[in-house]
Design an enzyme around this catalytic site. Structure first.
Site, short mmCIF file in Angstrom:
data_model
loop_
_atom_site.label_atom_id
_atom_site.label_comp_id
_atom_site.label_asym_id
_atom_site.label_seq_id
_atom_site.Cartn_x
_atom_site.Cartn_y
_atom_site.Cartn_z
CG ASN A 1 61.78 69.82 72.71
OD1 ASN A 1 60.63 70.20 72.91
ND2 ASN A 1 62.10 68.86 72.02
CD1 TRP A 2 61.25 73.56 78.13
CD2 TRP A 2 59.32 74.57 78.75
NE1 TRP A 2 61.64 74.84 78.96
CE2 TRP A 2 60.66 75.49 79.20
CE3 TRP A 2 58.18 75.31 78.93
CZ2 TRP A 2 60.36 76.63 79.67
CZ3 TRP A 2 58.05 76.38 79.73
CH2 TRP A 2 59.11 77.08 79.93
CE LYS A 3 61.93 65.72 74.09
NZ LYS A 3 62.54 64.51 74.51
CG HIS B 1 62.37 66.16 68.46
ND1 HIS B 1 62.22 64.99 68.99
CD2 HIS B 1 63.39 66.56 69.49
CE1 HIS B 1 62.44 64.72 70.09
NE2 HIS B 1 63.44 65.70 70.35
CD GLU C 1 67.42 66.39 69.89
OE1 GLU C 1 67.53 66.82 71.05
OE2 GLU C 1 66.42 66.05 69.48
N GLY D 1 66.05 60.88 76.28
CA GLY D 1 64.70 60.26 77.24
C GLY D 1 65.47 59.14 77.96
CB SER E 1 70.37 61.72 78.39
OG SER E 1 69.41 60.89 78.13
N GLY F 1 65.77 67.94 76.70
CA GLY F 1 64.64 67.70 76.83
C GLY F 1 64.25 67.78 78.45
N GLY F 2 64.34 66.63 79.26
CA GLY F 2 63.77 66.34 80.57
C GLY F 2 64.46 67.52 81.33
P1 13P Z 1 66.29 64.39 76.84
O1 13P Z 1 67.29 65.32 77.24
O2 13P Z 1 65.10 64.07 77.77
O3 13P Z 1 66.90 63.10 76.47
O4 13P Z 1 65.73 64.77 75.47
C1 13P Z 1 66.37 65.23 74.29
C2 13P Z 1 65.56 66.03 73.44
O5 13P Z 1 64.94 65.16 72.78
C3 13P Z 1 65.60 67.40 73.10
O6 13P Z 1 64.77 67.56 71.95
#
Ligand code: 13P
Length: 253
Positions: A11-13, A97, A169, A175, A215, A236-237
Protein backbone atom coordinates in the site's frame (compact mmCIF):
# COMPACT_ATOMS: atom_id res chain seq x y z
CA UNK A 1 -1.63 -27.70 5.04
CA UNK A 2 -3.36 -24.59 3.75
CA UNK A 3 -4.01 -24.21 0.03
CA UNK A 4 -4.27 -20.47 0.35
CA UNK A 5 -1.75 -18.75 -1.94
CA UNK A 6 0.15 -16.12 0.07
CA UNK A 7 -0.51 -12.54 -0.96
CA UNK A 8 2.08 -9.82 -0.44
CA UNK A 9 0.55 -6.40 -0.97
CA UNK A 10 2.16 -2.97 -0.98
CA UNK A 11 0.00 0.00 0.00
CA UNK A 12 1.90 3.01 -1.28
CA UNK A 13 -0.50 5.46 0.41
CA UNK A 14 0.05 9.10 -0.76
CA UNK A 15 3.60 8.55 -1.92
CA UNK A 16 4.84 8.81 -5.46
CA UNK A 17 4.09 10.90 -8.52
CA UNK A 18 3.42 8.88 -11.65
CA UNK A 19 7.08 9.09 -12.79
CA UNK A 20 8.31 8.09 -9.31
CA UNK A 21 5.85 5.21 -9.24
CA UNK A 22 7.04 4.06 -12.67
CA UNK A 23 10.62 3.95 -11.41
CA UNK A 24 9.62 1.91 -8.35
CA UNK A 25 7.59 -0.53 -10.40
CA UNK A 26 10.51 -0.97 -12.80
CA UNK A 27 12.72 -1.94 -9.87
CA UNK A 28 10.05 -4.31 -8.53
CA UNK A 29 9.61 -6.05 -11.88
CA UNK A 30 13.35 -6.66 -12.04
CA UNK A 31 13.48 -8.01 -8.48
CA UNK A 32 10.26 -10.01 -8.12
CA UNK A 33 8.63 -10.15 -11.54
CA UNK A 34 9.09 -13.91 -11.72
CA UNK A 35 8.61 -15.07 -8.10
CA UNK A 36 6.34 -18.15 -8.21
CA UNK A 37 3.88 -19.57 -5.65
CA UNK A 38 2.68 -16.28 -4.29
CA UNK A 39 0.54 -13.35 -5.36
CA UNK A 40 2.06 -9.88 -5.41
CA UNK A 41 -0.02 -6.72 -5.44
CA UNK A 42 0.72 -3.01 -5.42
CA UNK A 43 -1.66 -0.17 -4.58
CA UNK A 44 -0.21 3.10 -5.93
CA UNK A 45 -1.95 6.49 -5.85
CA UNK A 46 -4.81 6.97 -8.35
CA UNK A 47 -2.74 9.14 -10.68
CA UNK A 48 -0.25 6.34 -11.32
CA UNK A 49 -2.74 3.52 -11.90
CA UNK A 50 -3.14 3.69 -15.67
CA UNK A 51 0.55 3.99 -16.48
CA UNK A 52 1.45 1.24 -14.03
CA UNK A 53 -1.26 -1.04 -15.41
CA UNK A 54 0.40 -0.77 -18.82
CA UNK A 55 3.82 -1.37 -17.31
CA UNK A 56 2.87 -4.53 -15.39
CA UNK A 57 0.66 -6.09 -18.08
CA UNK A 58 1.71 -9.71 -18.56
CA UNK A 59 3.70 -9.78 -15.31
CA UNK A 60 2.77 -11.40 -12.00
CA UNK A 61 2.04 -8.06 -10.34
CA UNK A 62 -1.59 -7.27 -9.49
CA UNK A 63 -2.95 -3.73 -9.25
CA UNK A 64 -5.16 -2.24 -6.56
CA UNK A 65 -6.58 1.17 -5.78
CA UNK A 66 -6.57 2.47 -2.22
CA UNK A 67 -10.23 3.55 -2.04
CA UNK A 68 -13.44 3.84 -4.05
CA UNK A 69 -16.90 5.36 -3.84
CA UNK A 70 -19.97 3.17 -3.54
CA UNK A 71 -22.01 4.80 -6.28
CA UNK A 72 -21.40 3.92 -9.92
CA UNK A 73 -21.32 7.57 -11.03
CA UNK A 74 -22.79 10.95 -10.13
CA UNK A 75 -22.16 14.40 -8.73
CA UNK A 76 -19.58 13.31 -6.14
CA UNK A 77 -16.65 15.68 -6.56
CA UNK A 78 -13.32 14.07 -5.88
CA UNK A 79 -14.62 10.50 -5.75
CA UNK A 80 -13.92 7.52 -7.99
CA UNK A 81 -16.06 4.51 -8.89
CA UNK A 82 -15.40 0.81 -9.25
CA UNK A 83 -15.86 0.91 -13.03
CA UNK A 84 -13.32 3.74 -13.31
CA UNK A 85 -10.81 1.66 -11.38
CA UNK A 86 -11.45 -1.41 -13.52
CA UNK A 87 -10.99 0.71 -16.65
CA UNK A 88 -7.71 1.97 -15.21
CA UNK A 89 -6.52 -1.64 -14.89
CA UNK A 90 -7.26 -2.48 -11.26
CA UNK A 91 -8.40 -5.91 -10.12
CA UNK A 92 -8.41 -5.14 -6.39
CA UNK A 93 -9.25 -2.23 -4.09
CA UNK A 94 -8.41 -1.52 -0.45
CA UNK A 95 -11.53 -0.70 1.57
CA UNK A 96 -11.80 0.75 5.07
CA UNK A 97 -8.13 1.32 5.76
CA UNK A 98 -7.74 2.75 9.26
CA UNK A 99 -6.38 6.00 7.84
CA UNK A 100 -9.65 6.38 5.90
CA UNK A 101 -11.64 5.51 8.99
CA UNK A 102 -9.68 7.83 11.29
CA UNK A 103 -8.92 10.78 9.02
CA UNK A 104 -11.55 10.77 6.27
CA UNK A 105 -14.78 9.72 7.91
CA UNK A 106 -15.14 6.15 6.66
CA UNK A 107 -17.54 4.33 8.97
CA UNK A 108 -18.55 0.70 9.33
CA UNK A 109 -21.62 1.56 7.22
CA UNK A 110 -19.70 3.22 4.38
CA UNK A 111 -17.10 0.45 4.43
CA UNK A 112 -19.95 -2.01 3.92
CA UNK A 113 -21.28 0.01 0.97
CA UNK A 114 -17.81 0.22 -0.57
CA UNK A 115 -17.27 -3.51 -0.12
CA UNK A 116 -20.51 -4.21 -1.94
CA UNK A 117 -19.71 -1.71 -4.69
CA UNK A 118 -16.32 -3.31 -5.25
CA UNK A 119 -17.81 -6.80 -5.53
CA UNK A 120 -20.58 -5.62 -7.84
CA UNK A 121 -17.98 -3.85 -9.96
CA UNK A 122 -15.87 -7.02 -10.19
CA UNK A 123 -13.07 -5.75 -8.00
CA UNK A 124 -11.69 -7.85 -5.17
CA UNK A 125 -12.09 -5.83 -1.97
CA UNK A 126 -9.33 -5.96 0.63
CA UNK A 127 -11.35 -5.08 3.72
CA UNK A 128 -9.26 -3.63 6.55
CA UNK A 129 -10.14 -4.02 10.20
CA UNK A 130 -8.22 -3.39 13.40
CA UNK A 131 -8.32 -1.93 16.86
CA UNK A 132 -6.70 1.19 18.30
CA UNK A 133 -4.23 1.03 21.15
CA UNK A 134 -6.91 2.21 23.60
CA UNK A 135 -9.25 -0.53 22.41
CA UNK A 136 -6.54 -3.19 22.78
CA UNK A 137 -5.65 -1.96 26.26
CA UNK A 138 -9.31 -2.00 27.20
CA UNK A 139 -9.48 -5.65 26.14
CA UNK A 140 -11.99 -4.97 23.36
CA UNK A 141 -9.88 -5.98 20.35
CA UNK A 142 -12.12 -8.82 19.26
CA UNK A 143 -15.31 -6.85 19.90
CA UNK A 144 -14.05 -4.12 17.58
CA UNK A 145 -12.80 -6.47 14.87
CA UNK A 146 -15.98 -8.55 15.03
CA UNK A 147 -18.17 -5.46 14.74
CA UNK A 148 -16.17 -4.03 11.81
CA UNK A 149 -16.18 -7.32 9.93
CA UNK A 150 -19.77 -8.31 10.66
CA UNK A 151 -21.02 -5.00 9.30
CA UNK A 152 -18.66 -5.01 6.30
CA UNK A 153 -19.76 -8.52 5.29
CA UNK A 154 -23.42 -8.27 6.32
CA UNK A 155 -25.83 -9.85 3.86
CA UNK A 156 -23.09 -10.94 1.46
CA UNK A 157 -23.55 -14.34 -0.14
CA UNK A 158 -20.97 -17.00 0.75
CA UNK A 159 -19.60 -16.60 -2.79
CA UNK A 160 -19.09 -12.88 -2.23
CA UNK A 161 -17.38 -13.49 1.11
CA UNK A 162 -15.16 -16.01 -0.66
CA UNK A 163 -14.25 -13.31 -3.19
CA UNK A 164 -13.12 -10.94 -0.43
CA UNK A 165 -9.72 -10.54 1.21
CA UNK A 166 -9.46 -9.43 4.83
CA UNK A 167 -6.59 -7.39 6.25
CA UNK A 168 -6.09 -7.24 10.00
CA UNK A 169 -4.19 -4.04 10.71
CA UNK A 170 -3.94 -3.05 14.37
CA UNK A 171 -3.91 0.74 14.31
CA UNK A 172 -1.17 0.90 16.94
CA UNK A 173 1.16 -1.04 14.64
CA UNK A 174 0.68 1.08 11.52
CA UNK A 175 3.65 3.29 10.74
CA UNK A 176 4.90 3.02 14.30
CA UNK A 177 7.54 0.30 14.01
CA UNK A 178 5.62 -1.46 16.78
CA UNK A 179 4.65 -4.74 15.11
CA UNK A 180 2.18 -7.20 16.60
CA UNK A 181 3.90 -10.34 17.80
CA UNK A 182 3.22 -13.39 15.65
CA UNK A 183 1.13 -14.79 18.51
CA UNK A 184 -0.94 -11.60 18.87
CA UNK A 185 -1.61 -11.57 15.14
CA UNK A 186 -2.43 -15.29 14.99
CA UNK A 187 -4.90 -14.95 17.86
CA UNK A 188 -6.91 -12.32 16.00
CA UNK A 189 -6.58 -14.04 12.61
CA UNK A 190 -7.93 -17.31 13.94
CA UNK A 191 -10.88 -15.47 15.51
CA UNK A 192 -11.52 -13.72 12.19
CA UNK A 193 -11.52 -17.09 10.42
CA UNK A 194 -13.96 -18.46 12.98
CA UNK A 195 -16.21 -15.46 12.43
CA UNK A 196 -16.12 -15.98 8.66
CA UNK A 197 -16.98 -19.60 9.22
CA UNK A 198 -20.03 -18.55 11.24
CA UNK A 199 -21.05 -16.00 8.59
CA UNK A 200 -20.35 -17.94 5.40
CA UNK A 201 -19.52 -21.52 6.32
CA UNK A 202 -16.34 -23.48 7.01
CA UNK A 203 -15.39 -24.03 3.36
CA UNK A 204 -15.40 -20.30 2.65
CA UNK A 205 -13.50 -19.61 5.87
CA UNK A 206 -10.84 -22.15 4.93
CA UNK A 207 -10.23 -20.39 1.61
CA UNK A 208 -10.39 -16.70 2.53
CA UNK A 209 -7.06 -14.97 2.79
CA UNK A 210 -6.41 -12.90 5.89
CA UNK A 211 -3.47 -10.51 5.59
CA UNK A 212 -1.61 -8.93 8.48
CA UNK A 213 -0.59 -5.26 8.24
CA UNK A 214 1.32 -2.96 10.58
CA UNK A 215 5.09 -2.40 10.50
CA UNK A 216 5.81 -5.50 8.41
CA UNK A 217 9.51 -5.41 7.52
CA UNK A 218 12.10 -7.75 6.00
CA UNK A 219 13.23 -8.77 9.48
CA UNK A 220 9.83 -9.74 10.89
CA UNK A 221 7.89 -11.07 7.91
CA UNK A 222 9.16 -14.66 8.14
CA UNK A 223 8.07 -15.15 11.75
CA UNK A 224 4.69 -13.52 11.15
CA UNK A 225 3.85 -15.57 8.08
CA UNK A 226 4.84 -18.79 9.80
CA UNK A 227 1.58 -18.51 11.74
CA UNK A 228 -1.12 -20.76 10.28
CA UNK A 229 -3.79 -18.12 9.79
CA UNK A 230 -1.57 -15.37 8.39
CA UNK A 231 -1.92 -15.62 4.62
CA UNK A 232 0.15 -12.64 3.61
CA UNK A 233 0.94 -9.05 4.46
CA UNK A 234 -0.35 -5.58 3.67
CA UNK A 235 2.79 -3.47 3.76
CA UNK A 236 3.04 0.32 3.99
CA UNK A 237 6.42 1.96 4.49
CA UNK A 238 8.55 -1.03 3.51
CA UNK A 239 6.68 -1.39 0.20
CA UNK A 240 8.17 1.91 -0.99
CA UNK A 241 11.70 0.52 -1.00
CA UNK A 242 12.07 -2.05 -3.77
CA UNK A 243 14.68 -4.19 -2.04
CA UNK A 244 12.70 -4.30 1.21
CA UNK A 245 9.46 -5.20 -0.51
CA UNK A 246 11.27 -7.81 -2.62
CA UNK A 247 12.59 -9.42 0.54
CA UNK A 248 9.10 -9.42 2.04
CA UNK A 249 7.72 -11.04 -1.11
CA UNK A 250 10.44 -13.68 -0.85
CA UNK A 251 9.56 -14.50 2.77
CA UNK A 252 10.39 -18.01 3.90
CA UNK A 253 8.22 -19.90 6.34
P1 13P B 1 3.23 0.29 7.69
O1 13P B 1 3.73 -0.99 7.07
O2 13P B 1 3.95 1.51 7.24
O3 13P B 1 3.11 0.16 9.18
O4 13P B 1 1.71 0.50 7.14
C1 13P B 1 0.82 -0.55 7.21
C2 13P B 1 -0.39 -0.20 6.44
O5 13P B 1 -1.13 0.69 6.80
C3 13P B 1 -0.67 -0.95 5.21
O6 13P B 1 -1.95 -0.68 4.72
Amino acid sequence: MSTRVPLLAGNWKMYGTAPEAAALVGDLLALIGDVPDRDILIAPPFTALTSIAERIAGSRLLLAAQNLHWETQGAFTGEISASMLVAAGCTHVIVGHSERRQLFGDTDATVARKTRAALQGRLTPIVCVGETLAEREAGTTMDVVRRQLTIALADLSPDSVAATIIAYEPVWAIGTGRVATPEQAQEVHSEIRALISALAGPAVAAGVRILYGGSVKPDNVDALLRQPDLDGALVGGASLKATDFARIVRFTS
